[in-house]
Design an enzyme around this catalytic site. Structure first.
Site, mmCIF file in Angstrom:
data_model
loop_
_atom_site.group_PDB
_atom_site.id
_atom_site.type_symbol
_atom_site.label_atom_id
_atom_site.label_comp_id
_atom_site.label_asym_id
_atom_site.label_seq_id
_atom_site.Cartn_x
_atom_site.Cartn_y
_atom_site.Cartn_z
ATOM 1 N N GLU A 176 -85.883 0.363 -99.251
ATOM 2 C CA GLU A 176 -85.414 0.766 -100.584
ATOM 3 C C GLU A 176 -83.972 0.340 -100.764
ATOM 4 O O GLU A 176 -83.202 0.420 -99.795
ATOM 5 C CB GLU A 176 -85.515 2.288 -100.749
ATOM 6 C CG GLU A 176 -86.945 2.794 -100.748
ATOM 7 C CD GLU A 176 -87.033 4.324 -100.926
ATOM 8 O OE1 GLU A 176 -86.021 4.967 -101.224
ATOM 9 O OE2 GLU A 176 -88.135 4.857 -100.753
ATOM 10 N N HIS B 92 -88.183 6.195 -106.106
ATOM 11 C CA HIS B 92 -87.766 7.394 -105.356
ATOM 12 C C HIS B 92 -87.247 8.487 -106.318
ATOM 13 O O HIS B 92 -86.104 8.918 -106.220
ATOM 14 C CB HIS B 92 -86.690 7.036 -104.319
ATOM 15 C CG HIS B 92 -86.628 8.017 -103.176
ATOM 16 N ND1 HIS B 92 -86.418 7.638 -101.873
ATOM 17 C CD2 HIS B 92 -86.745 9.374 -103.144
ATOM 18 C CE1 HIS B 92 -86.398 8.707 -101.094
ATOM 19 N NE2 HIS B 92 -86.593 9.782 -101.853
HETATM 20 P P1 NAD Z 1 -91.768 20.556 -94.944
HETATM 21 O O1 NAD Z 1 -91.001 20.485 -93.673
HETATM 22 O O2 NAD Z 1 -91.805 21.845 -95.680
HETATM 23 O O3 NAD Z 1 -93.270 20.089 -94.706
HETATM 24 C C1 NAD Z 1 -93.613 19.010 -93.912
HETATM 25 C C2 NAD Z 1 -94.939 19.341 -93.257
HETATM 26 O O4 NAD Z 1 -95.388 18.182 -92.557
HETATM 27 C C3 NAD Z 1 -94.847 20.474 -92.233
HETATM 28 O O5 NAD Z 1 -95.762 21.508 -92.561
HETATM 29 C C4 NAD Z 1 -95.214 19.806 -90.919
HETATM 30 O O6 NAD Z 1 -95.939 20.663 -90.056
HETATM 31 C C5 NAD Z 1 -96.062 18.649 -91.405
HETATM 32 N N1 NAD Z 1 -96.202 17.571 -90.430
HETATM 33 C C6 NAD Z 1 -95.292 17.110 -89.539
HETATM 34 N N2 NAD Z 1 -95.840 16.119 -88.805
HETATM 35 C C7 NAD Z 1 -97.109 15.966 -89.246
HETATM 36 C C8 NAD Z 1 -98.168 15.116 -88.878
HETATM 37 N N3 NAD Z 1 -98.044 14.241 -87.883
HETATM 38 N N4 NAD Z 1 -99.327 15.211 -89.554
HETATM 39 C C9 NAD Z 1 -99.475 16.110 -90.559
HETATM 40 N N5 NAD Z 1 -98.512 16.958 -90.928
HETATM 41 C C10 NAD Z 1 -97.344 16.888 -90.284
HETATM 42 O O7 NAD Z 1 -91.172 19.400 -95.852
HETATM 43 P P2 NAD Z 1 -91.270 19.261 -97.443
HETATM 44 O O8 NAD Z 1 -90.091 19.894 -98.059
HETATM 45 O O9 NAD Z 1 -92.628 19.662 -97.877
HETATM 46 O O10 NAD Z 1 -91.079 17.675 -97.582
HETATM 47 C C11 NAD Z 1 -92.130 16.789 -97.243
HETATM 48 C C12 NAD Z 1 -91.644 15.339 -97.313
HETATM 49 O O11 NAD Z 1 -91.270 15.011 -98.642
HETATM 50 C C13 NAD Z 1 -90.420 15.026 -96.450
HETATM 51 O O12 NAD Z 1 -90.608 13.737 -95.886
HETATM 52 C C14 NAD Z 1 -89.275 14.955 -97.450
HETATM 53 O O13 NAD Z 1 -88.213 14.172 -97.002
HETATM 54 C C15 NAD Z 1 -90.006 14.330 -98.629
HETATM 55 N N6 NAD Z 1 -89.378 14.511 -99.935
HETATM 56 C C16 NAD Z 1 -89.382 13.452 -100.800
HETATM 57 C C17 NAD Z 1 -88.860 13.595 -102.060
HETATM 58 C C18 NAD Z 1 -88.821 12.434 -103.009
HETATM 59 O O14 NAD Z 1 -87.850 12.300 -103.735
HETATM 60 N N7 NAD Z 1 -89.834 11.610 -103.064
HETATM 61 C C19 NAD Z 1 -88.320 14.830 -102.475
HETATM 62 C C20 NAD Z 1 -88.344 15.887 -101.581
HETATM 63 C C21 NAD Z 1 -88.885 15.722 -100.302
HETATM 64 C C1 MLT Z 2 -85.390 14.388 -100.215
HETATM 65 O O1 MLT Z 2 -85.661 14.141 -99.042
HETATM 66 O O2 MLT Z 2 -84.929 15.483 -100.566
HETATM 67 C C2 MLT Z 2 -85.621 13.358 -101.257
HETATM 68 O O3 MLT Z 2 -85.941 12.139 -100.780
HETATM 69 C C3 MLT Z 2 -84.709 13.497 -102.384
HETATM 70 C C4 MLT Z 2 -83.813 12.387 -102.817
HETATM 71 O O4 MLT Z 2 -82.772 12.190 -102.242
HETATM 72 O O5 MLT Z 2 -84.090 11.728 -103.804
#
Ligand code: NAD
Ligand code: MLT
Length: 310
Positions: free
Chosen positions: A260, A278
């Site tokens: 990215e 993103h």
């Molecule tokens: P979280 O820690 O609450 O949940 C993650 C889950 O994944 C946990 O329950 C964990 O047990 C599980 N996990 C870990 N390894 C695993 C595996 N091998 N197989 C299956 N499950 C597994 O995290 P969250 O707040 O729900 O965030 C999830 C993801 O989303 C993270 O990667 C975070 O960085 C990403 N995220 C992206 C954005 C975005 O802008 N697109 C925004 C927020 C979060």
């Molecule tokens: C996150 O991990 O919280 C997300 O990827 C959010 C972001 O920075 O856009």
């Protein structure tokens, strides 16, 4: 004390820092690694979103840095090991953008089911094409959630409201959590075999890197639809492209890419592929939430008080 705030973190959310008489908040412009290395020595604290990479060199150049805050969930743009070695705390804001990311996932799922972006694009190009965009309903379909943490659970709850059947795979959550949510926990292979839609919500780790790959796609249903609003690299993009060309995968939506920014992935040109840059956490509400949460953590860390999300 001085705190450097990078990456356009919400000003409104910085109130907990601004209220401290002995803390000066400096809003930084986009910097190269070299520029950051040059200035970091002046700061006691730092807040980043995702654009700024806090590399080992940056950490090494810090002289009095006590805490690095990530206004979001993943801390993969921070060299945590280097920071920890130097006694610098790394804190994040894990809750503030959960709903934003879950709602974005729902938007992707509905967009895939009803081909909204492609139909809209065609109409904007002057073509009223009613026949090309026959969709599918979510009701009665099986959604496979991989990673039933904060966001995965919020997605499952919303998908249940759409009358989808939810199955999930997460080796680290309790049966009780799934039971309470009326979600069936299955093995990964069973999830691949049964799901009409698959959405991933786990961190990028050695275990989850390219988890959705040629072999796992082969185990999926014909016409499966795949969504990744978690981290780039969980889905092997080359394998996904091949499977979409072959017709095995009927649609896919990625908010995150292995590299990215990304504007030249061949996936982006496919009609049945939805790409967003993103944007999962990009709501006004979430950006304030994460900034407040991380600002409070920075204040606590600089005061030597207990931090919640280290
Ligand atoms: P979280 O820690 O609450 O949940 C993650 C889950 O994944 C946990 O329950 C964990 O047990 C599980 N996990 C870990 N390894 C695993 C595996 N091998 N197989 C299956 N499950 C597994 O995290 P969250 O707040 O729900 O965030 C999830 C993801 O989303 C993270 O990667 C975070 O960085 C990403 N995220 C992206 C954005 C975005 O802008 N697109 C925004 C927020 C979060
Ligand atoms: C996150 O991990 O919280 C997300 O990827 C959010 C972001 O920075 O856009």
């Amino acid at each position: 004390m001085k705190v450097l705030v990078m990456d356009g973190v919400s000003e409104q959310g910085l109130a907990p820092l601004r209220q401290q008489a002995d803390i000066e908040v400096v809003i930084g412009e986009k910097m190269t690694e070299d520029q950051l290395v040059e200035v970091i020595g002046d700061y006691d604290g730092m807040i980043v979103r995702s654009a700024t990479k806090v590399t080992e060199r940056v950490v090494e150049a810090a002289k009095k840095l006590k805490v690095i805050g990530r206004a979001g969930v993943g801390v993969d743009n921070i060299d945590r090991a280097a920071a920890t070695n130097k006694g610098i705390l790394v804190v994040n804001a894990p809750d503030g953008n959960t709903i934003a990311a879950a709602e974005h996932t729902m938007a992707m799922m509905l967009g895939l089911a009803r081909k909204v972006p492609a139909a809209c694009g065609k109409l904007k190009n002057g073509c009223w094409d009613k026949k090309a965009f026959l969709g599918v309903e979510l009701r009665g379909k099986t959604l496979g959630v991989i990673g039933l943490g904060r966001i995965g659970s919020a997605v499952a709850k919303r998908a249940q409201a759409m009358e989808m059947n939810i199955i999930a795979y997460d080796p680290y959550i309790s049966e009780e959590h799934a039971k309470k949510m009326a979600i069936e926990i299955v093995t990964l292979n069973e999830l691949y075999a049964r799901a009409d839609f698959i959405t991933v919500h786990m961190p990028k780790t050695k275990e989850t890197y390219h988890m959705i790959n040629k072999e796992s796609i082969a185990l999926m249903k014909e016409g499966v639809r795949i969504i990744n609003c978690a981290r780039g690299g969980i889905v092997d993009e080359a394998a996904l492209y091949e499977a979409m060309i072959a017709g095995k995968v009927a649609g896919a939506a990625l908010d995150v890419f292995e590299t990215e920014p990304n504007t030249d992935s061949p996936l982006i040109q496919l009609d049945n592929f939805i790409a967003t840059p993103h944007l999962g956490a990009s709501t006004a509400e979430a950006q304030i939430n994460v900034a407040v949460d991380v600002a409070e953590e920075i204040v606590a860390a600089l005061r030597g008080e207990i931090v919640k999300n280290a």
